[in-house]
Write an enzyme that holds these catalytic residues in place. Structure first.
Site, PDB file in Angstrom:
ATOM      1  N   GLU A   1     -43.538  27.867   6.794  1.00 15.89           N
ATOM      2  CA  GLU A   1     -43.968  28.466   8.285  1.00 15.89           C
ATOM      3  C   GLU A   1     -44.921  27.261   8.776  1.00 15.89           C
ATOM      4  OE1 GLU A   1     -43.653  29.584  11.422  1.00 15.89           O
ATOM      5  OE2 GLU A   1     -43.061  31.247  10.301  1.00 15.89           O
TER       6      GLU A   1
ATOM      7  N   ASP B   1     -44.037  24.764  12.135  1.00 14.44           N
ATOM      8  CA  ASP B   1     -44.719  24.935  13.415  1.00 14.44           C
ATOM      9  C   ASP B   1     -45.048  23.532  13.837  1.00 14.44           C
ATOM     10  OD1 ASP B   1     -44.104  27.806  13.537  1.00 14.44           O
ATOM     11  OD2 ASP B   1     -46.356  28.194  12.822  1.00 14.44           O
TER      12      ASP B   1
ATOM     13  N   SER C   1     -39.738  31.897  14.926  1.00 11.75           N
ATOM     14  CA  SER C   1     -40.722  31.018  14.611  1.00 11.75           C
ATOM     15  C   SER C   1     -40.787  29.709  15.223  1.00 11.75           C
ATOM     16  CB  SER C   1     -40.777  30.932  12.960  1.00 11.75           C
ATOM     17  OG  SER C   1     -41.531  31.958  12.351  1.00 11.75           O
TER      18      SER C   1
ATOM     19  N   ILE D   1     -28.431  33.538  29.329  1.00 12.30           N
ATOM     20  CA  ILE D   1     -27.802  33.490  28.036  1.00 12.30           C
ATOM     21  C   ILE D   1     -26.814  34.870  28.236  1.00 12.30           C
ATOM     22  CG2 ILE D   1     -27.369  33.750  25.594  1.00 12.30           C
ATOM     23  CD1 ILE D   1     -28.537  31.097  26.556  1.00 12.30           C
TER      24      ILE D   1
ATOM     25  N   GLY E   1     -26.605  39.763  28.923  1.00 15.18           N
ATOM     26  CA  GLY E   1     -26.067  39.711  30.142  1.00 15.18           C
ATOM     27  C   GLY E   1     -26.685  38.915  31.424  1.00 15.18           C
TER      28      GLY E   1
ATOM     29  N   GLY F   1     -28.850  37.449  34.134  1.00 12.29           N
ATOM     30  CA  GLY F   1     -30.427  37.905  34.377  1.00 12.29           C
ATOM     31  C   GLY F   1     -31.207  38.219  33.423  1.00 12.29           C
TER      32      GLY F   1
END
Length: 520
Positions: A241, A245, A438, A482, A493, A495
């Site tokens: 992690e 990052d 992440s 998307i 959907g 918006g």
């Protein structure tokens, strides 16, 4: 001594999952706790939503803890044998120490030692444990708003997923995603500070130099900051992690300086790290958080003071980017109902969801991008409707579903997260492909640094700007929506939707939109 005690609102704590009792806590064992105090005054809504910001000194003076309250806490708890070892009125935190017996008596609870699963993986973790409600001396009624750390169970899990070799279709160097998502050319985050929160693991400088050299980039300046006794400690499971990052943020904003806050994975450690990062000098342009847990696994008091720390961030001009989770709409809870992840569900966090991306890395041309979920890569983006936080005003017209309540919709924004179309990183000498939301939090934090660099001013709480003009079925300028896929209970959907929020960024358009909205 006849102290009268009253219940501390929001302190009720459920048992940790799948615990095994080890035994009592030794009466003389040393224990530290974080006591959070009330504000002098509530931070005005207009200051939180911006665009104006406040200095650290002004925030401390007007909305921090009153020094008289700090003195009162020291006096009252001192009579019960506790000692104040640190106080930070700006972030309203007082650290107290005492024996386990004194702590249990001061807050009217019972402490035991148990083992419970480590959310990062590996062997079970032994820790202190409590259940039920805390109480405080009546003199502190309303003065103390939270007591954290008596129970030091692991609080959060990292939101990352490794690509399965057989499932991996395509992967991207983070620098290629700057092309896909049209990060503003001529920017690299120079002059900005980017903070990261890590609850374990560590990094080695040599590895960072090897990785960034392979991308043809200078190694960004990365500084480790110790919180609550934790430190940069490479060689742990959480290294994945930490390095994900740092490497994503550094590849996408190589000019920004990074401060990596290493804290214990407890509610107290997490809140303290965020408070220190937000109140640091210089004030960071962005804070990236890739850890979290379902709202229900937090105490109400911990959620409240964490959210208030994020409100401080907004007032100071810090944009806080938080991973929305990798376990779909259930968020890892097996009760058949949807759940949202915290701190992503805080209205003061920019909640970052995930997609599956098929793009030409060389040209940046996107062939398809859909919700991350239901694919052979494993996992799915978090997203849904909060049961802990009300619908914020900037989401009023976005079309957030009423999921039994009018809660805050998660996520706000997205980026690629499917490990099957994941990020190429270097982890302890191994070239790896990793996904998960992440990776999306540092991607958005890096983009924020580049936007702030170009605009010449901090952005703070981005939401009112991002949601400006959004209506059901119509997204905002600066986003590519998307429209395909599902994270379980919710469908993508037109918006805003509860899988990918407003969509993925078009950084150049977003910069133009922000410039207009902030009259830059």
């Amino acid at each position: 001594m006849n102290e009268r005690f009253i219940p501390l609102p929001g302190s009720d704590r459920a048992s940790a999952p799948r615990i095994r009792t080890v035994g009592p806590v030794e009466a003389a064992a040393p224990v530290e706790a974080t006591v959070v105090l009330r504000r002098r005054a509530e931070v005005p809504h207009d200051l939180i939503v911006g665009p104006e910001t406040i200095s650290q000194a002004e925030l401390a003076q007007q909305y921090g803890a009153d020094p008289a309250d700090v003195d009162l806490v020291g006096e009252v708890l001192g009579r019960l044998g506790l000692r104040v070892i640190d106080a930070d009125p700006a972030s309203r935190r007082v650290t107290v120490s005492g024996t386990a017996e004194q702590m249990a008596a001061a807050f009217r609870t019972e402490l035991s030692r148990v083992e419970s699963p480590d959310p990062v993986g590996g062997a079970p973790v032994e820790h202190r444990h409590r259940e039920g409600q805390l109480h405080v001396p009546a003199e502190l009624d309303g003065v103390v708003v939270a007591v954290l750390g008596l129970d030091d169970r692991p609080q959060a899990r990292p939101h990352l997923r490794h690509a399965h070799t057989e499932a991996r279709r395509i992967s991207y160097r983070p620098t290629e995603l700057a092309n896909v998502y049209h990060f503003p050319p001529g920017t690299d985050g120079s002059g900005q500070s980017l903070a990261l929160i890590e609850l374990g693991g560590g990094f080695r400088q040599q590895e960072l130099e090897t990785y960034f050299s392979s991308l043809g980039l200078p190694t960004p300046r990365v500084t480790a900051v110790s919180v609550g006794g934790a430190r940069n400690h490479p060689g742990e499971d959480a290294d994945d992690e930490v390095l994900l990052d740092i490497e994503v943020a550094g590849a996408l904003a190589p000019g920004a300086e990074q401060q990596v806050y290493f804290a214990p994975n407890t509610d107290s450690g997490f809140v303290t790290a965020v408070s220190q990062a937000v109140h640091a000098t210089p004030t960071p342009a962005a804070l990236s958080i890739s850890w979290g847990a379902a709202e229900e696994s937090w105490t109400e008091q911990a959620r409240m003071v964490f959210d208030e720390a994020l409100a401080d961030a907004a007032a100071l001009g810090v944009t806080v980017c938080v991973a929305a989770g990798d376990d779909g709409s259930a968020d890892g809870i097996d009760d058949g109902r949807p759940h949202t992840d915290f701190p992503a569900s805080s209205p003061h966090a920019l909640a970052c969801g995930g997609t599956r991306l098929d793009a030409d890395a060389a040209t940046g041309e996107v062939r398809s991008e859909r919700v991350w979920g239901g694919t052979d890569g494993g996992g799915a983006t978090g997203g849904g409707v909060s049961t802990a936080f009300r619908l914020p005003i900037w989401q009023n017209a976005a079309g957030v579903p009423h999921n039994g309540s009018t809660g805050r919709g998660v996520p706000d924004v997205s980026g690629v997260a499917d490990p099957a179309t994941g990020y190429e990183v270097l982890i302890n000498g191994r070239r790896s492909v990793i996904g998960g939301t992440s990776a999306v939090a540092p991607l958005w934090a890096a983009l924020t640094c580049r936007l702030v660099q170009e605009l010449g001013r901090p952005l703070g709480l981005l939401h009112p700007l991002l949601y400006a003009g959004v209506t059901p079925g119509h997204t905002s300028r600066g986003f590519r929506e998307i429209i395909d896929g599902s994270n379980g209970a919710f469908q993508a959907g037109r918006g805003w939707n509860a899988c990918t929020g407003l969509g993925v960024p078009d950084g150049t358009e977003l910069l133009a939109s922000l410039r207009e909205l902030t009259h830059g």
